[in-house]
Design an enzyme around this catalytic site. Structure first.
Site, mmCIF file in Angstrom:
data_model
loop_
_atom_site.group_PDB
_atom_site.id
_atom_site.type_symbol
_atom_site.label_atom_id
_atom_site.label_comp_id
_atom_site.label_asym_id
_atom_site.label_seq_id
_atom_site.Cartn_x
_atom_site.Cartn_y
_atom_site.Cartn_z
ATOM 1 N N SER A 188 43.885 42.369 52.145
ATOM 2 C CA SER A 188 43.548 40.984 51.943
ATOM 3 C C SER A 188 44.763 39.971 51.986
ATOM 4 C CB SER A 188 42.801 40.870 50.303
ATOM 5 O OG SER A 188 43.975 41.487 49.338
ATOM 6 N N HIS A 216 37.190 43.238 52.481
ATOM 7 C CA HIS A 216 37.330 42.346 53.755
ATOM 8 C C HIS A 216 37.259 42.920 54.966
ATOM 9 C CE1 HIS A 216 39.382 39.342 51.172
ATOM 10 N NE2 HIS A 216 39.827 40.350 50.258
ATOM 11 N N LYS A 245 31.740 38.284 49.387
ATOM 12 C CA LYS A 245 32.577 37.802 50.606
ATOM 13 C C LYS A 245 31.731 37.682 51.768
ATOM 14 C CE LYS A 245 37.037 39.585 49.046
ATOM 15 N NZ LYS A 245 36.505 39.721 47.817
#
Length: 400
Positions: A188, A216, A245
């Protein structure tokens, strides 16, 4: 405890905060007065947003929003209970099935946060007879999860397969019953994508399991956005991820694995057993985000995301900035000094671009940066405007 003792405690806290500020490490919170998106309202004006994990641009998508509203209308604000008491709703089972099918696993267990997923995966499955070999740049949640487990601990340098093999050899020599390699799928703070093909080969050679945190990566890396393992075209044993996310931007985490593993985690994982069930609105929004990500629209969003990342990388490099290399839409602009990173972020906001300076303890000392993140919702014009603002601020602050 006497009042004087209390005073000493609070004086120490004040002094520690003052020291953090003096080092330029204070992380200010800026209040946003709009939905998440490529343009947000901050301090009464619209600014370009280049630091959200909103990879597919779905956090403010009206379809995702309405799906959450409909779920709340049907199921209420929440369950007021943990899953095993009276907190399991039909929509929880629907979301578990949807994410497992999307990512290609037998089953899924949901958590209130991805931090909880990583905190809850190791301790129920591994004991002092086992070994965890963890990447040195792993997310804090993996580190904390490993700490909660009694398994022997080994670390390997990021992307260093020779070091990984050395740690696997040592774990075997130390008599480990089971070995699990734990790694971020995409890191990240740097945007590095794990070398899972090489990790898979070593895992097969030494009889190890693989756990990947794909927070991610899920939604945009690999075929149909299934994640870093799909990007590397390999199979892994456990995937942890988030709905906070690319898949809607709300909150909540999950672990995908074989059905028996999930069944055991539901009996033993403490963050699951002792936390309220995921809110229905989050489930509804996440289901709609998965539907979009898994289809043709998702393919188009992923193509736009990587086109945006390539454009930004090329223009920033040409302007003279030092970037972390890679293909990921996380693109750190390396500055080194913590105060410089904070000053750069503040100047960028004045120039109409919202970014954040990252410094210790989020990143190692001396590696402060502006971590920019691209979204499929950004336009080329917005990217060019951000590069122009960086160039202005960079020249003013002596970065370029």
């Amino acid at each position: 405890m006497t009042q004087n003792t209390n005073s000493v405690f609070y004086d120490r806290i004040s002094a520690e905060l003052a020291d953090i500020d003096a080092q330029g490490l204070t992380k200010p919170e800026r209040v946003i007065a709009s939905r998440q998106g490529p343009v947000i309202s901050v301090n009464g004006r619209d600014v370009l947003n280049f630091c959200a994990n909103n990879y597919l641009g779905l956090a403010g998508d009206e379809r995702v929003t309405q799906a959450g509203i409909k779920a709340m209308e049907k199921w209420g604000a929440g369950t007021a209970s943990v899953r095993f008491i009276c907190g399991t709703l039909e929509i929880h089972k629907e979301l578990e099935r949807a994410i497992a099918d999307y990512l290609g696993f037998e089953d899924t267990i949901l958590f209130a946060a991805a931090f909880d997923a990583n905190g809850g995966i190791f301790e129920p499955l591994f004991t002092e007879a086992d070994a965890i070999v963890s990447d040195s740049l792993n997310h804090a949640s993996i580190i904390d999860g490993v700490r909660l487990c009694k398994a022997k601990r080994y670390r390997f340098a990021t992307s260093d397969m020779a070091d990984l093999e050395a740690q696997l050899k040592q774990a075997r020599a130390d008599g480990a019953r089971e070995i699990i390699i734990a790694t971020d799928g995409a890191f990240s703070m740097d945007g590095y994508i794990a070398k899972l093909k090489d990790i898979r080969a070593l895992a097969d050679q030494y009889g190890a399991l693989i756990m990947v945190d794909d927070c991610h990566a899920t939604g945009f890396l690999g075929e149909k956005g299934r994640g870093s393992y799909a990007w590397n075209e390999v199979e892994v044993d456990f995937v942890t991820g988030t709905f906070g996310k690319a898949l809607g931007g709300a909150m909540g985490g999950f672990i995908c694995a074989k059905a028996d593993v999930v069944a055991l985690l539901k009996q033993r994982a403490r963050p699951y057993l002792f936390s309220n069930a995921l809110a229905p609105a989050v489930c509804g929004s996440s289901l709609e985000a998965i539907r979009i990500a898994a289809g043709e629209e998702g393919d188009a969003l992923r193509a736009q995301l990587f086109a945006n990342a390539a454009r930004f990388r090329s223009a920033m490099t040409a302007a003279g900035f030092t970037l972390q290399p890679g293909e990921h839409p996380i693109i750190p602009v390396m500055l080194g000094d913590a105060k410089l990173a904070q000053d750069m972020a503040a100047r960028m906001l004045e120039l109409g671009v919202y970014v954040i300076g990252f410094s210790f303890p989020v990143v190692p000392r001396g590696q402060a940066r502006i971590r920019t993140q691209m979204s499929a919702a950004h336009t080329f014009e917005q990217i060019d405007a951000a590069v122009a603002a960086f160039t202005t601020a960079g020249k003013e602050l002596g970065v370029i």
